[in-house]
Design a protein around this motif. Structure first.
Motif, PDB file in Angstrom:
ATOM      1  N   ARG A  65       0.848  -1.182   0.000  1.00 31.71           N
ATOM      2  CA  ARG A  65       0.000   0.000   0.000  1.00 31.71           C
ATOM      3  C   ARG A  65       0.883   1.230   0.000  1.00 31.71           C
ATOM      4  O   ARG A  65       2.054   1.158   0.356  1.00 31.71           O
ATOM      5  N   ASN A  84       1.789  11.827  -5.790  1.00 32.64           N
ATOM      6  CA  ASN A  84       1.617  10.873  -6.881  1.00 32.64           C
ATOM      7  C   ASN A  84       1.840  11.528  -8.241  1.00 32.64           C
ATOM      8  O   ASN A  84       1.345  11.062  -9.245  1.00 32.64           O
ATOM      9  N   ARG A 104       3.076   9.066 -10.677  1.00 38.01           N
ATOM     10  CA  ARG A 104       2.388   7.775 -10.538  1.00 38.01           C
ATOM     11  C   ARG A 104       3.167   6.795  -9.667  1.00 38.01           C
ATOM     12  O   ARG A 104       3.035   5.588  -9.803  1.00 38.01           O
ATOM     13  N   ILE A 114      -1.275   3.926  -8.763  1.00 32.04           N
ATOM     14  CA  ILE A 114      -2.740   3.941  -8.861  1.00 32.04           C
ATOM     15  C   ILE A 114      -3.248   4.878  -9.947  1.00 32.04           C
ATOM     16  O   ILE A 114      -4.397   5.257  -9.937  1.00 32.04           O
ATOM     17  N   ARG A 162      -3.798   3.975   0.418  1.00 28.68           N
ATOM     18  CA  ARG A 162      -4.433   3.528  -0.812  1.00 28.68           C
ATOM     19  C   ARG A 162      -3.741   2.258  -1.316  1.00 28.68           C
ATOM     20  O   ARG A 162      -2.530   2.140  -1.229  1.00 28.68           O
ATOM     21  N   THR A 163      -4.485   1.355  -1.888  1.00 31.87           N
ATOM     22  CA  THR A 163      -3.903   0.138  -2.422  1.00 31.87           C
ATOM     23  C   THR A 163      -3.095   0.448  -3.670  1.00 31.87           C
ATOM     24  O   THR A 163      -3.547   1.163  -4.540  1.00 31.87           O
ATOM     25  N   VAL A 164      -1.910  -0.113  -3.740  1.00 34.38           N
ATOM     26  CA  VAL A 164      -1.054   0.028  -4.920  1.00 34.38           C
ATOM     27  C   VAL A 164      -1.516  -0.983  -5.953  1.00 34.38           C
ATOM     28  O   VAL A 164      -2.377  -1.814  -5.676  1.00 34.38           O
ATOM     29  N   VAL A 165      -0.929  -0.950  -7.161  1.00 36.42           N
ATOM     30  CA  VAL A 165      -1.259  -1.934  -8.185  1.00 36.42           C
ATOM     31  C   VAL A 165      -1.326  -3.325  -7.571  1.00 36.42           C
ATOM     32  O   VAL A 165      -0.669  -3.596  -6.573  1.00 36.42           O
ATOM     33  N   GLU A 166      -2.111  -4.202  -8.136  1.00 32.65           N
ATOM     34  CA  GLU A 166      -2.341  -5.529  -7.568  1.00 32.65           C
ATOM     35  C   GLU A 166      -1.059  -6.347  -7.477  1.00 32.65           C
ATOM     36  O   GLU A 166      -0.641  -6.962  -8.453  1.00 32.65           O
TER      37      GLU A 166
END
Length: 75
Positions: free
Chosen positions: A17, A22, A25, A29, A41-45
């Motif tokens: 996370r 940003n 990027r 996200i 916030r969740t980062v890329v999967e």
């Protein structure tokens, strides 16, 4: 946890996370989230992250199966 100037990264039971700036990027996200003092916030999967780091405008991670990811400026 990795606290890079402008943003932070942490890995936990829910994955990698990030929060903070940003503009390049580096949170992983997309461009439409401004970051700042927003909640985590969740980062890329990403799954099974065993190591991660961040630079001025980029982030990197590696998983237990040796898959590597990079995102942000010049990824």
């Amino acid at each position: 946890m990795n606290d890079v100037p402008g943003f932070s990264l942490v890995v936990g039971s829910t994955g990698l996370r990030a929060w903070g700036h940003n503009e390049s990027r580096q949170l992983g996200i997309g461009p439409n989230f401004g970051g700042g003092g927003q909640p985590v916030r969740t980062v890329v999967e990403l799954t099974n992250v065993i190591a991660f780091d961040g630079g001025d405008r980029h982030s990197v991670a590696i998983s237990s199966d040796a898959t590597a990811w990079a995102w942000g400026d010049n990824s």
